[in-house]
Scaffold this active site. Sequence first.
Site, PDB file in Angstrom:
ATOM      1  N   ASN A  81      44.987 -30.975 -21.288  1.00  0.00           N
ATOM      2  CA  ASN A  81      43.864 -30.494 -20.487  1.00  0.00           C
ATOM      3  C   ASN A  81      43.535 -29.080 -20.949  1.00  0.00           C
ATOM      4  O   ASN A  81      44.310 -28.142 -20.701  1.00  0.00           O
ATOM      5  CB  ASN A  81      44.225 -30.507 -18.999  1.00  0.00           C
ATOM      6  CG  ASN A  81      44.457 -31.913 -18.490  1.00  0.00           C
ATOM      7  OD1 ASN A  81      43.756 -32.845 -18.868  1.00  0.00           O
ATOM      8  ND2 ASN A  81      45.461 -32.073 -17.638  1.00  0.00           N
ATOM      9  N   LEU A  82      42.434 -28.910 -21.618  1.00  0.00           N
ATOM     10  CA  LEU A  82      42.103 -27.654 -22.290  1.00  0.00           C
ATOM     11  C   LEU A  82      42.170 -26.470 -21.332  1.00  0.00           C
ATOM     12  O   LEU A  82      41.469 -26.432 -20.315  1.00  0.00           O
ATOM     13  CB  LEU A  82      40.699 -27.749 -22.912  1.00  0.00           C
ATOM     14  CG  LEU A  82      40.239 -26.535 -23.718  1.00  0.00           C
ATOM     15  CD1 LEU A  82      41.153 -26.302 -24.907  1.00  0.00           C
ATOM     16  CD2 LEU A  82      38.784 -26.719 -24.171  1.00  0.00           C
ATOM     17  N   ASP A  83      43.008 -25.487 -21.679  1.00  0.00           N
ATOM     18  CA  ASP A  83      43.160 -24.229 -20.934  1.00  0.00           C
ATOM     19  C   ASP A  83      43.565 -24.447 -19.481  1.00  0.00           C
ATOM     20  O   ASP A  83      43.288 -23.607 -18.625  1.00  0.00           O
ATOM     21  CB  ASP A  83      41.862 -23.401 -21.000  1.00  0.00           C
ATOM     22  CG  ASP A  83      41.584 -22.878 -22.399  1.00  0.00           C
ATOM     23  OD1 ASP A  83      42.552 -22.702 -23.170  1.00  0.00           O
ATOM     24  OD2 ASP A  83      40.409 -22.649 -22.726  1.00  0.00           O
ATOM     25  N   GLU A  84      44.229 -25.567 -19.191  1.00  0.00           N
ATOM     26  CA  GLU A  84      44.651 -25.844 -17.821  1.00  0.00           C
ATOM     27  C   GLU A  84      46.149 -26.115 -17.718  1.00  0.00           C
ATOM     28  O   GLU A  84      46.618 -26.671 -16.734  1.00  0.00           O
ATOM     29  CB  GLU A  84      43.860 -27.030 -17.251  1.00  0.00           C
ATOM     30  CG  GLU A  84      42.371 -26.751 -17.087  1.00  0.00           C
ATOM     31  CD  GLU A  84      41.623 -27.895 -16.422  1.00  0.00           C
ATOM     32  OE1 GLU A  84      42.299 -28.780 -15.837  1.00  0.00           O
ATOM     33  OE2 GLU A  84      40.383 -27.905 -16.465  1.00  0.00           O
TER      34      GLU A  84
END
Length: 299
Positions: free
Chosen positions: A242-245
Site C-alpha cells: 500500500n503506497l506510503d501507508e
Amino acid sequence: MNSFIKDQIGLFQERNQNRGRLLVSCPDQPGIVSTISKFLYSHNANIIESSQYSTNPEGGTFFIRIEFECRGLKEKAKDMELQFSGIAEEFSMEWNLTHVYKVKKAAIFVSKELHCLLELLWEWQSGDLMADIALVISNHEEARDVVESLDIPFYYIPANKDIREQVEEQQLQLLKEYDIDLIVLARYMQILTPKFVAANPNKIINIHHSFLPAFIGARPYERAYGRGVKLIGATSHYVTNNLDEGPIIEQDISRVDHRDDVDRLKKIGRSIERSVLARAVRWHLEDRIIVHENKTIVF
C-alpha cells in the site's frame, strides 16, 4: 569501507560480543516478565535495559524488549534459542533474539536528491549509526563521487516504470550477494513492485513529506504553499504494497508561516526528512521496533 569505519565497527563488536537483545510480542497474561527473567537468569545473563507495553492487560497484546549481557553468548546462543522456543510456544510468542556484535548490513537506494543519503553517511562516519553500509544503488549518477570517496560500492542502475521488473531483478541479486539485512530508501523516487516488497518484509524503510494525504503526487510543496500550510514535516515508515501507508516508525514537524516561500519550505522539509530517516534507521539497527499489524511499537 575505509579503515577508520572498519576500526569503529571492530571496536563495537569487541565491546558487545556478549550483548543480546530479545524482542517478544504475545497475548497478555500474568507471568510473562517473570518467565523471561528466570530464563535469562538461568543462563547467568544480566538485564541491562527492559521496556514493555500492553495494549490492554485484559485480553490485549504484550510487547517487551530486553537488552542483556551474557558471558559466552556466542557459545550459548543455540542452546538459549532452543530452550526459549519452548517458552515461546507456551505463551504463543512471536520473538526474535539478536546478537549485538552481528552488525547489520545495509543497502541505501537514492535518486537525485542527496540530503538524506548525506545525513546517513555522516551519522555512519561519526559512529552514531552502527551498520555496515555495504552498497549504494541509484538510478542517477549524482551520488557516485561522495559514495565512492568512502570506499562504498556504488551501482548505477537506470530505472523507470517500463523496465521496473528487470531493474529489480538486478537489485535483488545485489542484495543477495551482499547479504543485506536492511534497505533504506533515501529519497529513491521509484515505486517498488509487490515482488520486491514481499522479498524484504519489514526490511525496507522509506522517507517522505508529511503532507499526505492532502497533497498527493507531484509538486506537494508548491500546492502546500498555495494553501498556506502552517505545519510541514516528514514521515518514515516500513514499505508495504500500500503506497506510503506502511507502519510508521517516526515523524516530526516544523511550524512555518506566510514569510516562508516555496524554496524555504523545501529547505525546512529536507532538514526534517534527514533527521527523521536517520532516527528510524538507528532504531531499526538497535532492534527497538516491533511491527504489530500496521503499526509499530518503538522502545
